[in-house]
Enzyme design. Structure first.
Site, mmCIF file in Angstrom:
data_model
loop_
_atom_site.group_PDB
_atom_site.id
_atom_site.type_symbol
_atom_site.label_atom_id
_atom_site.label_comp_id
_atom_site.label_asym_id
_atom_site.label_seq_id
_atom_site.Cartn_x
_atom_site.Cartn_y
_atom_site.Cartn_z
ATOM 1 C CG HIS A 125 -0.205 -0.094 2.529
ATOM 2 N ND1 HIS A 125 0.296 0.998 3.194
ATOM 3 C CD2 HIS A 125 0.099 -1.166 3.294
ATOM 4 C CE1 HIS A 125 0.878 0.613 4.320
ATOM 5 N NE2 HIS A 125 0.777 -0.704 4.401
ATOM 6 C CG ASP A 126 -0.420 4.240 1.300
ATOM 7 O OD1 ASP A 126 -1.307 4.940 0.790
ATOM 8 O OD2 ASP A 126 -0.618 3.520 2.304
ATOM 9 N N GLY A 143 5.105 -1.063 2.721
ATOM 10 C CA GLY A 143 4.266 0.102 2.498
ATOM 11 C C GLY A 143 5.043 1.406 2.403
#
Length: 263
Positions: A125-126, A143
């Protein structure tokens, strides 16, 4: 779905609300979610799963068993709307996994253009990935990792959360990166990965001439070989950067991270 021309295998399932561009191919046993947009000419091999909100550009190729746009693997994620944005002409080989962003991490996982993500690569994520990178088999990003353009990650390499990998860097096989890697630098496995020179061969292949590479080598020696403190090394890099845009980019990279510089 839109009324454009595309091919969907009878065993695939495409949710109402998905938007598929011209020439999109959805292979056997695929699932495409409701909030997914796919650009022209993108191809999904067998058993791919794409959850939304996800935006995929043109000319991408997803091989068998890719899992794209799934929920972030983050305990703080509470179901908020987050996105995955993928550019054009990327290749995702078998069993690649890419997660959407998190609400407190900017909300978007982003992949640029012309990247190769080989089998079992994971993008958490991100993460923000630039253009024309190569991620070899089983390479993994935690992440909030930023990977700039034309980075190569070798097999089984891993990057700690919030780290940055500068443009043209090369991460060796099995290296575990827990700090920022400046542009042009090679990292080799030694417990956690450590700098081992610059990516000279890669730079030559990309058209860097001897003068540019020489300036980068001088910067590397100042930063990693001279024994100088980081502040002392920055002063030397500032001198070299007066005649080298590449070293200026390296120096700018050093001053902008959340993680310590890998030294």
């Amino acid at each position: 779905m839109s009324a454009t021309t595309h091919t969907i295998h009878p065993t695939a399932f495409v949710e109402a609300g998905a938007v598929l561009g011209d020439g999109v191919v959805v292979g056997p046993f695929c699932y495409i979610g409701a909030d997914v947009e796919v650009g022209d000419g993108t191809v999904f091999g067998p058993h791919c799963v794409v959850h939304g909100p996800t935006r995929i550009g043109r000319g991408n190729r997803f091989y068998a068993q890719c899992a794209i746009g799934g929920d972030p693997q983050d305990k703080k994620f509470a179901g908020e709307r987050t996105e995955l944005v993928i550019g054009d002409d990327n290749v995702f080989r078998e069993f690649v996994t890419v997660n959407r962003g998190t609400g407190n991490g900017g909300g978007i996982t982003r992949i640029g253009d012309g990247n190769w993500l080989l089998a079992y690569t994971h993008v958490a994520h991100d993460c923000h990935i630039g253009n024309q990178c190569v991620f070899s088999n089983n390479s993994t990003l935690a992440g909030h990792v930023t990977v700039e353009d034309q980075v190569i990650m070798s097999g089984f390499a891993g990057v700690h959360q919030f780290c940055r990998i500068g443009a043209h860097a090369f991460i060796g096989m099995g290296a575990l990166v827990n700090g920022d890697v400046p542009p042009f630098v090679m990292v080799a496995q030694d417990g956690y990965g450590r700098p081992r020179g610059i990516n000279s061969e890669g730079l030559k292949r990309r058209g860097f001439d001897a003068e540019r590479i020489g300036a980068i080598k001088r910067a590397y020696r100042a930063l990693y070989v001279s024994g100088a403190s980081l502040e002392e090394a920055r002063g030397k890099l500032d001198e070299i950067a007066e005649s080298s845009a590449d070293v200026r980019a390296l120096l700018d990279f050093i001053g902008n991270g959340d993680r310590p510089l890998l030294r």
